[in-house]
Design a protein around this motif. Structure first.
Motif, PDB file in Angstrom:
ATOM      1  N   ASN A  23      -4.575  -8.787  -5.528  1.00 11.25           N
ATOM      2  CA  ASN A  23      -4.363  -7.729  -6.521  1.00 11.25           C
ATOM      3  C   ASN A  23      -4.641  -6.370  -5.873  1.00 11.25           C
ATOM      4  O   ASN A  23      -5.779  -6.076  -5.498  1.00 11.25           O
ATOM      5  CB  ASN A  23      -5.299  -7.943  -7.715  1.00 11.25           C
ATOM      6  CG  ASN A  23      -5.022  -6.968  -8.847  1.00 11.25           C
ATOM      7  OD1 ASN A  23      -5.055  -5.761  -8.655  1.00 11.25           O
ATOM      8  ND2 ASN A  23      -4.769  -7.516 -10.031  1.00 11.25           N
ATOM      9  N   PRO A  24      -3.617  -5.503  -5.719  1.00 11.10           N
ATOM     10  CA  PRO A  24      -3.829  -4.247  -4.986  1.00 11.10           C
ATOM     11  C   PRO A  24      -4.802  -3.304  -5.674  1.00 11.10           C
ATOM     12  O   PRO A  24      -5.535  -2.569  -5.007  1.00 11.10           O
ATOM     13  CB  PRO A  24      -2.422  -3.647  -4.902  1.00 11.10           C
ATOM     14  CG  PRO A  24      -1.647  -4.297  -5.999  1.00 11.10           C
ATOM     15  CD  PRO A  24      -2.222  -5.668  -6.156  1.00 11.10           C
ATOM     16  N   ARG A  25      -4.835  -3.329  -7.003  1.00  5.75           N
ATOM     17  CA  ARG A  25      -5.768  -2.437  -7.699  1.00  5.75           C
ATOM     18  C   ARG A  25      -7.205  -2.823  -7.397  1.00  5.75           C
ATOM     19  O   ARG A  25      -8.055  -1.966  -7.110  1.00  5.75           O
ATOM     20  CB  ARG A  25      -5.512  -2.489  -9.202  1.00  5.75           C
ATOM     21  CG  ARG A  25      -6.538  -1.688  -9.995  1.00  5.75           C
ATOM     22  CD  ARG A  25      -6.434  -1.918 -11.486  1.00  5.75           C
ATOM     23  NE  ARG A  25      -7.607  -1.393 -12.173  1.00  5.75           N
ATOM     24  CZ  ARG A  25      -7.854  -1.545 -13.463  1.00  5.75           C
ATOM     25  NH1 ARG A  25      -6.998  -2.218 -14.224  1.00  5.75           N
ATOM     26  NH2 ARG A  25      -8.956  -1.039 -14.010  1.00  5.75           N
ATOM     27  N   ASN A  62      -8.047  -2.089  -3.720  1.00  9.39           N
ATOM     28  CA  ASN A  62      -8.208  -0.652  -3.482  1.00  9.39           C
ATOM     29  C   ASN A  62      -9.555  -0.162  -4.002  1.00  9.39           C
ATOM     30  O   ASN A  62     -10.276   0.569  -3.310  1.00  9.39           O
ATOM     31  CB  ASN A  62      -7.072   0.108  -4.162  1.00  9.39           C
ATOM     32  CG  ASN A  62      -7.144   1.603  -3.905  1.00  9.39           C
ATOM     33  OD1 ASN A  62      -7.076   2.059  -2.772  1.00  9.39           O
ATOM     34  ND2 ASN A  62      -7.305   2.377  -4.975  1.00  9.39           N
ATOM     35  N   ALA A  64      -4.724  -4.419   0.429  1.00  6.02           N
ATOM     36  CA  ALA A  64      -4.129  -3.707  -0.709  1.00  6.02           C
ATOM     37  C   ALA A  64      -2.758  -3.157  -0.339  1.00  6.02           C
ATOM     38  O   ALA A  64      -1.788  -3.295  -1.098  1.00  6.02           O
ATOM     39  CB  ALA A  64      -5.052  -2.577  -1.152  1.00  6.02           C
ATOM     40  N   ALA A 105      -0.227  -5.833  -0.104  1.00  2.62           N
ATOM     41  CA  ALA A 105       0.155  -6.370  -1.411  1.00  2.62           C
ATOM     42  C   ALA A 105       1.119  -5.449  -2.144  1.00  2.62           C
ATOM     43  O   ALA A 105       1.963  -5.914  -2.919  1.00  2.62           O
ATOM     44  CB  ALA A 105      -1.100  -6.604  -2.257  1.00  2.62           C
ATOM     45  N   ASP A 106       1.010  -4.135  -1.908  1.00  2.00           N
ATOM     46  CA  ASP A 106       1.900  -3.171  -2.576  1.00  2.00           C
ATOM     47  C   ASP A 106       2.298  -2.107  -1.554  1.00  2.00           C
ATOM     48  O   ASP A 106       1.826  -0.971  -1.589  1.00  2.00           O
ATOM     49  CB  ASP A 106       1.183  -2.537  -3.773  1.00  2.00           C
ATOM     50  CG  ASP A 106       2.123  -1.674  -4.622  1.00  2.00           C
ATOM     51  OD1 ASP A 106       3.330  -1.606  -4.291  1.00  2.00           O
ATOM     52  OD2 ASP A 106       1.644  -1.068  -5.598  1.00  2.00           O
ATOM     53  N   PRO A 107       3.190  -2.459  -0.628  1.00  2.00           N
ATOM     54  CA  PRO A 107       3.459  -1.577   0.514  1.00  2.00           C
ATOM     55  C   PRO A 107       4.152  -0.265   0.158  1.00  2.00           C
ATOM     56  O   PRO A 107       4.161   0.655   0.971  1.00  2.00           O
ATOM     57  CB  PRO A 107       4.347  -2.441   1.422  1.00  2.00           C
ATOM     58  CG  PRO A 107       4.948  -3.462   0.516  1.00  2.00           C
ATOM     59  CD  PRO A 107       3.920  -3.737  -0.531  1.00  2.00           C
ATOM     60  N   GLU A 108       4.724  -0.142  -1.024  1.00  2.00           N
ATOM     61  CA  GLU A 108       5.404   1.098  -1.394  1.00  2.00           C
ATOM     62  C   GLU A 108       4.479   2.094  -2.081  1.00  2.00           C
ATOM     63  O   GLU A 108       4.903   3.199  -2.420  1.00  2.00           O
ATOM     64  CB  GLU A 108       6.600   0.800  -2.299  1.00  2.00           C
ATOM     65  CG  GLU A 108       7.694   0.003  -1.611  1.00  2.00           C
ATOM     66  CD  GLU A 108       8.131   0.650  -0.300  1.00  2.00           C
ATOM     67  OE1 GLU A 108       8.418   1.868  -0.306  1.00  2.00           O
ATOM     68  OE2 GLU A 108       8.167  -0.052   0.729  1.00  2.00           O
ATOM     69  N   ALA A 109       3.232   1.724  -2.288  1.00  2.00           N
ATOM     70  CA  ALA A 109       2.275   2.615  -2.949  1.00  2.00           C
ATOM     71  C   ALA A 109       1.649   3.537  -1.904  1.00  2.00           C
ATOM     72  O   ALA A 109       0.747   3.133  -1.159  1.00  2.00           O
ATOM     73  CB  ALA A 109       1.208   1.805  -3.677  1.00  2.00           C
ATOM     74  N   LEU A 169      -2.248   3.942  -1.381  1.00  2.00           N
ATOM     75  CA  LEU A 169      -2.970   2.875  -0.690  1.00  2.00           C
ATOM     76  C   LEU A 169      -2.978   3.118   0.818  1.00  2.00           C
ATOM     77  O   LEU A 169      -3.993   2.889   1.488  1.00  2.00           O
ATOM     78  CB  LEU A 169      -2.336   1.521  -1.009  1.00  2.00           C
ATOM     79  CG  LEU A 169      -2.347   1.111  -2.490  1.00  2.00           C
ATOM     80  CD1 LEU A 169      -1.696  -0.258  -2.667  1.00  2.00           C
ATOM     81  CD2 LEU A 169      -3.774   1.105  -3.035  1.00  2.00           C
ATOM     82  N   ARG A 214       6.619   7.221   2.580  1.00  2.00           N
ATOM     83  CA  ARG A 214       6.840   6.921   1.168  1.00  2.00           C
ATOM     84  C   ARG A 214       6.698   8.155   0.280  1.00  2.00           C
ATOM     85  O   ARG A 214       7.313   8.225  -0.779  1.00  2.00           O
ATOM     86  CB  ARG A 214       5.863   5.822   0.737  1.00  2.00           C
ATOM     87  CG  ARG A 214       6.207   4.476   1.384  1.00  2.00           C
ATOM     88  CD  ARG A 214       5.014   3.542   1.519  1.00  2.00           C
ATOM     89  NE  ARG A 214       5.420   2.253   2.088  1.00  2.00           N
ATOM     90  CZ  ARG A 214       5.583   2.043   3.393  1.00  2.00           C
ATOM     91  NH1 ARG A 214       5.378   3.024   4.261  1.00  2.00           N
ATOM     92  NH2 ARG A 214       5.960   0.848   3.828  1.00  2.00           N
TER      93      ARG A 214
END
Length: 433
Positions: free
Chosen positions: A39-41, A44, A66, A69-73, A76, A103
């Motif tokens: 879970n990226p949240r 993080n 993190a 798990a969410d590479p476009e954020a 992070l 990004r």
């Protein structure tokens, strides 16, 4: 069941954090991570807690998970870069910052961090490039938090210092190259290109408030060779000055000089912007001999020799729009703010008649004085301003002519365009403010 329990733990963590119970909140997050390890949240939040708690190694491990798990954020990746910075791994920090900026190229914190990193590493050129990106993306300093505003100030100073250093390295070589050219060589365009490259000048473009005619060169001051009648115009300066002197000797009923009216006269309800101070003010006033192509008979009768001279010149002949010809008065201690004109199909010509000390004029990146009897032509759709910081009146004769880069066919088409617009609207347009 697991998703429901994770949601419950996250809600409990939020509630505990809101209540100031940070340890309890993070205990809930640790429990949630065991149930949802990707879970990226959660990763993080726990990574930042580890970072702020001094455990940079664990922070890197959590924040790497993190970002995976969410590479476009982009946040992070930025957080991961701060963890790498804490461990002293500058290469990994740079990779994370580049991933962040890929990004979100406008993230101020990341642009700043990249500039700071490259500056620490001694990469002055790279730091200057990153700081330049920061300066382009930053809002005005007044809108920035104080710490970020200070960092932006440093970035601005750093970029300026790098440009100055480059200039000091280039100038001797370029001076020698200029000296080797024929005496007739015109280096103005090259000189401006270098000034822009080094940050000594900004780029100015035509910004007409009305008709923009594309593909015309952006020339601040036109070469005199484009106007073979300029010397004849200038030769009439004493005659024009004498007729102006007679006008200036005739006081009007409103405290202004008879026949002169405020040049800026916006209708009630019009947004004034930079014209608030000069709107309906005699500090900048005009005496029109021709306005929107309509001869002003009464005024012409008071200046017959000037009127006859104007009739002999190739003025802008666009019915309903031009020519304009008028005496322009600028009172002492008056500044005409930066502004742009209506259209680049025309060229404005100034003939200075009364010029006290401390007067000046700027078009784009070029400032010049007015010299009595020396006319010049410029593109008024490029930002320009004027000032009279002296104690006496400044006076010009201003006329407009066609932009010399327009062909005869293009002039005919412009006239047809204006006629069609006026026929459609049922009224005549104007090039005046």
């Amino acid at each position: 069941m697991t998703a429901h329990e994770v949601a419950r733990l996250l809600a409990a963590a939020d509630a505990a954090m809101a209540a100031g119970q940070r340890d309890t909140a993070f205990a809930h997050l640790e429990a949630a991570l065991k149930l949802d390890p990707a879970n990226p949240r959660i990763l993080n939040s726990l990574g930042l807690r580890a970072l702020h708690g001094g455990d940079a190694v664990r922070a890197v491990a959590l924040l790497e998970r993190a970002a995976a798990a969410d590479p476009e954020a982009s946040p992070l990746w930025y957080n991961l870069s701060t963890a790498h910075r804490a461990t002293g791994d500058s290469e990994a920090e740079l990779l994370a910052l580049d991933a962040c900026l890929t990004r979100d190229p406008y993230m101020l914190r990341a642009l700043l961090a990249k500039g700071q990193l490259l500056e620490r590493r001694g990469d002055a050129a790279g730091a200057a490039a990153a700081y330049t990106g920061l300066l382009k993306a930053s809002p005005p300093d007044a809108e920035l938090p104080a710490p970020l505003a200070q960092a932006v100030d440093h970035a601005r100073d750093f970029v300026a210092a790098q440009a100055q250093g480059l200039a000091q390295a280039l100038d001797p070589t370029l001076d020698a190259a200029r000296a080797a050219l024929p005496a007739t060589a015109d280096t103005r365009r090259f000189d401006r290109a270098v000034d822009v490259l080094l940050g000594r000048q900004r780029v100015y473009h035509p910004e007409p408030t009305g008709l923009h005619f594309p593909f015309l060169p952006a020339i601040e001051f036109f070469d005199r060779s484009n106007f073979d009648w300029l010397e004849r115009f200038e030769a009439a300066t004493p005659v024009i000055q004498a007729e102006l002197a007679a006008l200036l000797a005739a006081p009007g009923p409103d405290g202004n000089i008879d026949g002169f009216a405020p040049y800026v006269a916006n209708a009630p309800g019009t947004p004034l912007n930079q014209w608030e101070e000069l709107n309906n003010s005699v500090r900048w006033s005009a005496f029109f001999l021709s306005r929107d192509g309509v001869p002003q008979a009464d005024n012409r009768a008071r200046c017959p020799q000037t009127a006859a001279l104007l009739d002999s010149l190739p003025l802008l002949d666009a019915p309903g729009r031009g020519p304009a010809a008028f005496f322009s008065l600028l009172r002492p201690r008056t500044h005409i703010p930066p502004h742009t004109g209506v259209t680049n199909i025309r060229t404005i010509v100034h003939l200075p008649l009364i010029v006290p000390p401390a007067c000046g004029f700027r078009v784009g990146g070029t400032s010049r004085p007015w010299n009595i009897g020396e006319a010049f032509a410029f593109d008024d759709t490029i930002e320009h301003e004027a000032w009279n910081d002296g104690d006496e009146l400044r006076a010009l004769l201003i006329i407009d002519v066609w932009n010399p880069c327009l062909t005869l066919a293009e002039r005919d088409l412009c006239r047809a365009l204006f006629a069609a617009i006026d026929a459609r609207s049922g009224s005549t347009g104007s090039f005046e403010g």
